[in-house]
Structures are given as C-alpha cells and as structure tokens.
Design a protein around this motif. Structure first.
Motif, PDB file in Angstrom:
ATOM      1  N   TRP A  77      19.079 -31.029 -12.602  1.00 24.64           N
ATOM      2  CA  TRP A  77      19.674 -31.461 -11.329  1.00 24.64           C
ATOM      3  C   TRP A  77      19.909 -32.971 -11.404  1.00 24.64           C
ATOM      4  O   TRP A  77      18.963 -33.748 -11.468  1.00 24.64           O
ATOM      5  N   PHE A  78      21.191 -33.353 -11.415  1.00 27.13           N
ATOM      6  CA  PHE A  78      21.557 -34.777 -11.472  1.00 27.13           C
ATOM      7  C   PHE A  78      21.648 -35.339 -10.065  1.00 27.13           C
ATOM      8  O   PHE A  78      22.162 -34.683  -9.166  1.00 27.13           O
ATOM      9  N   ARG A  79      21.144 -36.567  -9.888  1.00 29.12           N
ATOM     10  CA  ARG A  79      21.227 -37.237  -8.577  1.00 29.12           C
ATOM     11  C   ARG A  79      21.727 -38.660  -8.800  1.00 29.12           C
ATOM     12  O   ARG A  79      22.891 -38.817  -9.160  1.00 29.12           O
ATOM     13  N   GLU A  80      20.864 -39.689  -8.644  1.00 32.89           N
ATOM     14  CA  GLU A  80      21.316 -41.069  -8.917  1.00 32.89           C
ATOM     15  C   GLU A  80      21.028 -41.403 -10.384  1.00 32.89           C
ATOM     16  O   GLU A  80      20.395 -42.411 -10.692  1.00 32.89           O
ATOM     17  N   ASP A  81      21.473 -40.553 -11.278  1.00 34.19           N
ATOM     18  CA  ASP A  81      21.180 -40.734 -12.705  1.00 34.19           C
ATOM     19  C   ASP A  81      22.318 -40.100 -13.492  1.00 34.19           C
ATOM     20  O   ASP A  81      22.116 -39.195 -14.308  1.00 34.19           O
ATOM     21  N   LEU A  82      23.554 -40.591 -13.227  1.00 29.91           N
ATOM     22  CA  LEU A  82      24.759 -39.917 -13.715  1.00 29.91           C
ATOM     23  C   LEU A  82      25.084 -40.327 -15.159  1.00 29.91           C
ATOM     24  O   LEU A  82      26.109 -40.957 -15.424  1.00 29.91           O
ATOM     25  N   ARG A  83      24.203 -39.971 -16.067  1.00 33.53           N
ATOM     26  CA  ARG A  83      24.414 -40.297 -17.484  1.00 33.53           C
ATOM     27  C   ARG A  83      23.771 -39.204 -18.343  1.00 33.53           C
ATOM     28  O   ARG A  83      22.980 -38.384 -17.825  1.00 33.53           O
ATOM     29  N   THR A  84      24.079 -39.228 -19.642  1.00 35.49           N
ATOM     30  CA  THR A  84      23.484 -38.238 -20.542  1.00 35.49           C
ATOM     31  C   THR A  84      22.500 -38.881 -21.529  1.00 35.49           C
ATOM     32  O   THR A  84      21.647 -38.198 -22.082  1.00 35.49           O
ATOM     33  N   THR A  85      22.656 -40.203 -21.747  1.00 36.82           N
ATOM     34  CA  THR A  85      21.756 -40.872 -22.698  1.00 36.82           C
ATOM     35  C   THR A  85      20.548 -41.411 -21.938  1.00 36.82           C
ATOM     36  O   THR A  85      20.692 -41.904 -20.826  1.00 36.82           O
ATOM     37  N   ASP A  86      19.388 -41.343 -22.569  1.00 38.59           N
ATOM     38  CA  ASP A  86      18.140 -41.790 -21.942  1.00 38.59           C
ATOM     39  C   ASP A  86      17.976 -41.222 -20.531  1.00 38.59           C
ATOM     40  O   ASP A  86      17.684 -41.961 -19.581  1.00 38.59           O
ATOM     41  N   HIS A  87      18.192 -39.930 -20.428  1.00 38.91           N
ATOM     42  CA  HIS A  87      18.005 -39.235 -19.152  1.00 38.91           C
ATOM     43  C   HIS A  87      16.798 -38.330 -19.359  1.00 38.91           C
ATOM     44  O   HIS A  87      16.872 -37.327 -20.088  1.00 38.91           O
ATOM     45  N   THR A  88      15.674 -38.686 -18.745  1.00 35.48           N
ATOM     46  CA  THR A  88      14.412 -38.025 -19.084  1.00 35.48           C
ATOM     47  C   THR A  88      14.474 -36.511 -18.840  1.00 35.48           C
ATOM     48  O   THR A  88      14.061 -35.720 -19.702  1.00 35.48           O
ATOM     49  N   ALA A  89      15.012 -36.105 -17.685  1.00 35.62           N
ATOM     50  CA  ALA A  89      15.046 -34.673 -17.362  1.00 35.62           C
ATOM     51  C   ALA A  89      15.967 -33.922 -18.315  1.00 35.62           C
ATOM     52  O   ALA A  89      15.625 -32.825 -18.806  1.00 35.62           O
ATOM     53  N   LEU A  90      17.117 -34.507 -18.608  1.00 39.20           N
ATOM     54  CA  LEU A  90      18.072 -33.837 -19.512  1.00 39.20           C
ATOM     55  C   LEU A  90      17.479 -33.732 -20.925  1.00 39.20           C
ATOM     56  O   LEU A  90      17.568 -32.682 -21.579  1.00 39.20           O
ATOM     57  N   ALA A  91      16.854 -34.822 -21.369  1.00 40.64           N
ATOM     58  CA  ALA A  91      16.265 -34.815 -22.716  1.00 40.64           C
ATOM     59  C   ALA A  91      15.208 -33.710 -22.823  1.00 40.64           C
ATOM     60  O   ALA A  91      15.160 -32.973 -23.819  1.00 40.64           O
ATOM     61  N   ALA A  92      14.389 -33.563 -21.781  1.00 41.33           N
ATOM     62  CA  ALA A  92      13.324 -32.544 -21.813  1.00 41.33           C
ATOM     63  C   ALA A  92      13.929 -31.143 -21.818  1.00 41.33           C
ATOM     64  O   ALA A  92      13.491 -30.264 -22.575  1.00 41.33           O
TER      65      ALA A  92
ATOM     66  N   ARG B 148      23.589 -46.448  -9.717  1.00 40.10           N
ATOM     67  CA  ARG B 148      24.128 -45.075  -9.758  1.00 40.10           C
ATOM     68  C   ARG B 148      23.614 -44.316 -10.993  1.00 40.10           C
ATOM     69  O   ARG B 148      23.942 -43.153 -11.182  1.00 40.10           O
ATOM     70  N   GLY B 149      22.906 -45.011 -11.846  1.00 42.80           N
ATOM     71  CA  GLY B 149      22.282 -44.346 -12.984  1.00 42.80           C
ATOM     72  C   GLY B 149      23.191 -44.136 -14.181  1.00 42.80           C
ATOM     73  O   GLY B 149      22.906 -43.315 -15.047  1.00 42.80           O
ATOM     74  N   LEU B 150      24.280 -44.914 -14.265  1.00 43.51           N
ATOM     75  CA  LEU B 150      25.114 -44.825 -15.471  1.00 43.51           C
ATOM     76  C   LEU B 150      24.372 -45.482 -16.641  1.00 43.51           C
ATOM     77  O   LEU B 150      24.586 -45.149 -17.800  1.00 43.51           O
ATOM     78  N   LEU B 151      23.489 -46.415 -16.298  1.00 41.38           N
ATOM     79  CA  LEU B 151      22.572 -47.029 -17.282  1.00 41.38           C
ATOM     80  C   LEU B 151      21.147 -46.865 -16.772  1.00 41.38           C
ATOM     81  O   LEU B 151      20.921 -46.811 -15.559  1.00 41.38           O
ATOM     82  N   SER B 152      20.188 -46.869 -17.712  1.00 40.70           N
ATOM     83  CA  SER B 152      18.785 -46.853 -17.294  1.00 40.70           C
ATOM     84  C   SER B 152      18.191 -48.248 -17.517  1.00 40.70           C
ATOM     85  O   SER B 152      18.677 -48.998 -18.377  1.00 40.70           O
TER      86      SER B 152
END
Ligand SMILES: Cc1cc2nc3c(=O)[nH]c(=O)nc-3n(C[C@H](O)[C@H](O)[C@H](O)COP(=O)(O)OP(=O)(O)OC[C@H]3O[C@@H](n4cnc5c(N)ncnc54)[C@H](O)[C@@H]3O)c2cc1C
Length: 466
Positions: free
Chosen positions: A7-22, A242-246
């Motif tokens: 579930w994406f919210r204020e983290d609109l990226r694919t790199t260094d995205h903790t939930a996506l990586a897991a 907006r979470g394009l970068l962490s």
C-alpha cells in the motif's frame, strides 16, 4: 500460494522503499495499491498544486511498478472508507499479506488501525515498517524515557542512536518473475495554481538532482543556505515530502560525495544533515504530542492569545501587497512556484503572526494550499516556531525585522526583483524599504508600522504571563 499487497501512501517511489523491498523478498507475486482520498485531503487544506503533482508522481510510479511486473490499483475513497475498499481488493485478488510504511499523523494512524483490524479479521497478515524518518519516532528519548522537546539535546541523542542504527538504503527490487495483467489507471486532472513544471516527477530525475546537490551544494551549505537569491539549499523538499526520495538516500548520497560518514562531516556540510534531523524531530514530536495533529498549540498558554485576524490585512498578506518587499516577494515565490525558501518562510511567518497578530493556523493553512512539500509535521513545526507557540520556538521578544532580514540575506535585492520586477528601477540598497525615499513606482506603501506592531506583539505575549 501467497500474494503480497504493498500500500503506497506518501512514499511514491520504488527504490529504498522498505515495505516494497520486504514484499519483493518474499518471492511471491506482488501487487500495489494507492488510495486517492480527495474529500479527506480537502479537509486538510491541501491545494491543487500538491494534488496535481501527486497525480504526476502516481503516473510515474505506475510505470516504474509495471517495469517490475507489479500492477498498481488506484482506488478513490475517504479515510473512513479505506479499510472496506482494501478489504474488497484483498478478497478479489486473494491477498495474503499487506505491507505498508507507517504514517505518523493522528488521522492516518486511526485509518491504519481500522485497516489492520479489518484485514486481520480476514486472516490477512498486516506488516508495517518505519520508513519515513531516519530514526523511527519513539527511538530517540531522554534518559527518563520521555520525548525531547528541545532540538539540541534531541540532536545529540539522535546522533548517538544513529551511529548504532544506521542502515543504508535498499536497492530498487528486481522485476518479479510472474506473468501479470495490469489494470489501467484512470487519470484525474487537477489544474495547479502555480507553475510546477520544473519539479522532478521521476525517481531518476530526483536522484540526479540529489547527486548534483551533494557534489556541489552540500559543500557550501552553511554559507549559502540563508541567501534566497542563490540555489544554496537542496530544493529537494517536495521529493522528501511526497516520498519520491527517502531521507536515507539523502544521507547516503552526501556520505558518498564527502567520502566520510555524517559523524565526520565538516560543519559547513553538517548543516544540511542538521536539517534532515529537524525533519525527524518534528515527526517525532507529532507522535509524542498528538495535540499537534489536532490544530492545537504546543504551549497551551498561548491558546489565550488575542489574535487580531483582521480579514483585510490577511488579504493583503496573501495577495503579496503588504508594501514590504521581502514579504511580498516571498508570497509571490510561494504562489507562483509552489515552494518558498526557508529563510523567507520564517520571515513571512513572523510577519503574519507577530506584526499582524494573525493566528498561526491561518498561515499554516495558507501554506498547505500552495506548497508542493506541504507536510503537517514540518509546516506545523515551522509556523509554531515562528509564532512562539511551539516547542523550542523563537522567543516572543525576538521579532524579526523584515527589512533588516532582507538587507542581511539579500543585500543586492536580487531575490526581491526576481519576484517584484517593479523594484528593479530602484538602486539595490533602496529595494528593501522603498518608502524611505520618494519613488513614484506602482508599489504600495507599507501596510503597517513595523516598530509599533512589533511592540504590540511583544505586549500581547507578555500579557499571557500576567
Ligand atoms: C513557516 C514554515 C513552514 C514550513 N513548512 C514546511 C512544509 O510544509 N514542508 C516541509 O518539508 N518543510 C517545511 N518547512 C521547513 C523548510 O522551510 C523546508 O523544508 C525547506 O525550505 C525546504 O527546502 P530545501 O529542500 O531546499 O531544504 P534543505 O535546506 O536542503 O534541507 C534538506 C531537507 O531537510 C528538511 N528540512 C529542512 N528544513 C527543515 C525544517 N526547518 N523543518 C523540517 N524539515 C526541514 C526538508 O525535507 C528539506 O528538503 C517550513 C518552515 C517554516 C519556517
């Protein structure tokens, strides 16, 4: 067979995205979901700049995820309807695990609690991650286990904790080897109030801007950060918000550029890390003091302050016609670009809350309407700092003089004329206070006497303790 939903919210990226990586580590099919919640966002005063920008980021995320074989479903609901909508999607797709990065504002936490309860009832595992901060809220505490309310000791403890906790950014996941069908994404169109085309909308562009800043700007940060005419700060805040970068990517890029850990940064560059720690500080405060999410002052005694809230004066402030160039230039920067330099944010916020004695909540909502980087924690923190109602705030008797601030930080009036071209007819030194000499320009006289209104503000704050 497991099926994981991110579930994406204020983290609109694919790199260094903790939930996506897991989720991707599971080696099972992964699907993504995003919820548009226009009614709820309207109640947060979020304006069309941010809505239009978020749509662009969402579109970019959709394509990034497709290239990883991850279909993105986009739903439209409210925070109250979020759990039901997710539950339906999980049922349709046979989801077994939901992953998401935590948000820390009170209404988001309430929504997430409802989602967790609803999906757990459906025997779906809900797994949450701390991803938005460099160190999770609650992990930087005093020896007594209480939250810090002053930045300097928080920073000291933060640095000690980070030394042991720091984990580098995750890579972009490899494409998932499962054949998928991709839902189409309906476009929603918002007309931004400002010209926002110069901001990055892809991860690659944002990362390139981060690298460029770390190669150059971070080295001179402390000497240039207060000059609004220069590109002396990173201008990465919309991407972080907006979470394009962490923030981890920011630290890693700066450490690479300086070839040392942040603990060994020279002070000229550490100033930038300091700002990222301020970012953490305000988010930690939001969790420790829920009243900050409820429109309440950090210092309860300041709730009694007799704000004037004169509608005509507020209108002049918001329409950049105060007659005080640094204020009008700042507001023009905000309304024309969706961003404002930090030094100028502080100057305009002090002018509104002190010289005009306008409730900081009005300024906070005005910024929410325009800023691409609008963020409850940082915006509330900045406004309450300026209004002297917040934690570790500017002392009420130290009211900025906008003219001296302008002279100190934009000595040749370059920033002023960028947003108020009419002033270029004046010699540089005369641009800060055009009323000091006859000028005949189409520019208003100052709306208030700065000295008298400064004293009025000090008296109003003094009155609180009597
Ligand atoms: C009245 C007021 C309102 C503000 N509203 C917001 C807001 O809604 N959203 C927002 O992100 N920032 C807000 N700030 C903080 C700050 O002005 C912006 O983060 C900064 O100007 C962004 O520019 P930059 O990316 O070039 O920052 P840099 O100087 O390059 O700093 C790097 C990053 O650190 C973070 N940061 C920097 N300063 C602060 C700060 N004081 N507090 C928290 N985080 C910080 C930002 O994420 C920023 O991108 C506000 C400040 C004030 C005084």
């Amino acid at each position: 067979m497991q099926h994981h939903l991110v579930w994406f919210r204020e983290d609109l990226r694919t790199t260094d995205h903790t939930a996506l990586a897991a989720a991707c580590l599971s080696e099972h099919p992964v699907t993504a979901v995003y919820q548009r919640t226009p009614e709820t966002w309207a109640s947060f005063d979020i304006g069309t700049n941010r809505l239009a920008y978020t749509e662009q980021l969402l579109n970019s995320l959709y394509h990034e995820l497709n290239s990883l074989n991850i279909p993105l479903h986009v739903q439209t609901t409210t925070y109250d309807g979020a759990a039901e909508m997710l539950a339906d999607l999980c049922k349709t797709l046979g989801i077994t695990h939901l992953h998401f990065n935590r948000q820390y504002e009170i209404l988001e936490r309430r929504r997430d609690y409802a989602v967790r309860t609803r999906l757990t009832d459906q025997s779906i595992a809900c797994i949450e991650y701390d991803d938005l901060c460099l160190l999770p809220p609650g992990s930087v505490l005093t020896a007594q286990g209480t939250p810090y309310t002053v930045f300097s000791p928080f920073k000291k403890r933060w640095l000690e904790t980070y030394r042991h906790a720091g984990q580098g950014p995750f890579r972009k996941p490899a494409p998932i080897p499962h054949a998928r069908t991709f839902p189409s994404m309906s476009a929603v169109s918002h007309t931004p109030e400002s010209d926002i085309h110069c901001w990055a909308i892809t991860e690659d562009d944002a990362l390139a801007r981060l690298e460029a800043f770390c190669q150059e700007g971070v080295l001179h940060y402390d000497s240039q950060r207060n000059a609004p005419a220069l590109p002396g700060t990173s201008q990465l805040s919309p991407y972080l918000a907006r979470g394009l970068l962490s923030p981890r990517q920011c630290i890693a890029a700066a450490e690479r550029a300086l070839n040392r850990s942040i603990h060994e940064f020279p002070s000229e560059s550490f100033g930038w890390v300091n700002e990222l720690i301020w970012r953490d500080f305000y988010k930690h405060l939001l969790v420790a003091f829920p009243r900050l999410s409820k429109n309440r002052a950090f210092r309860p005694e300041t709730e009694k302050l007799a704000w004037r809230n004169d509608p005509k004066e507020i209108e002049r402030f918001m329409s950049a016609t105060t007659g005080i160039p640094i204020i009008d230039a700042g507001i023009s920067e905000l309304t024309s670009t969706g961003w404002m330099h930090n030094r100028v944010r502080m100057i305009v916020a002090q002018f509104l809350t002190k010289n005009l004695l306008v409730d900081w909540r009005i300024g906070e909502a005005f910024f929410m309407r325009y800023l691409l980087d609008s963020d409850l924690a940082a915006n509330n923190g900045g406004w309450q700092w300026s209004a002297s109602t917040g934690t570790d705030a500017a002392p009420y008797f130290r009211v900025f003089n906008p003219v001296s601030q302008s002279q100190a930080h934009d000595p040749d009036g370059i920033y002023l004329t960028r947003y108020l071209p009419v002033l270029s007819a004046l010699p540089p030194k005369a641009r800060h206070a055009p009323w000091m000499a006859p000028h005949g320009l189409d520019y208003p006289a100052p709306m208030v006497d700065l000295k008298a209104t400064r004293q009025r503000a000090i008296d109003a704050f003094k009155g609180l303790s009597s």
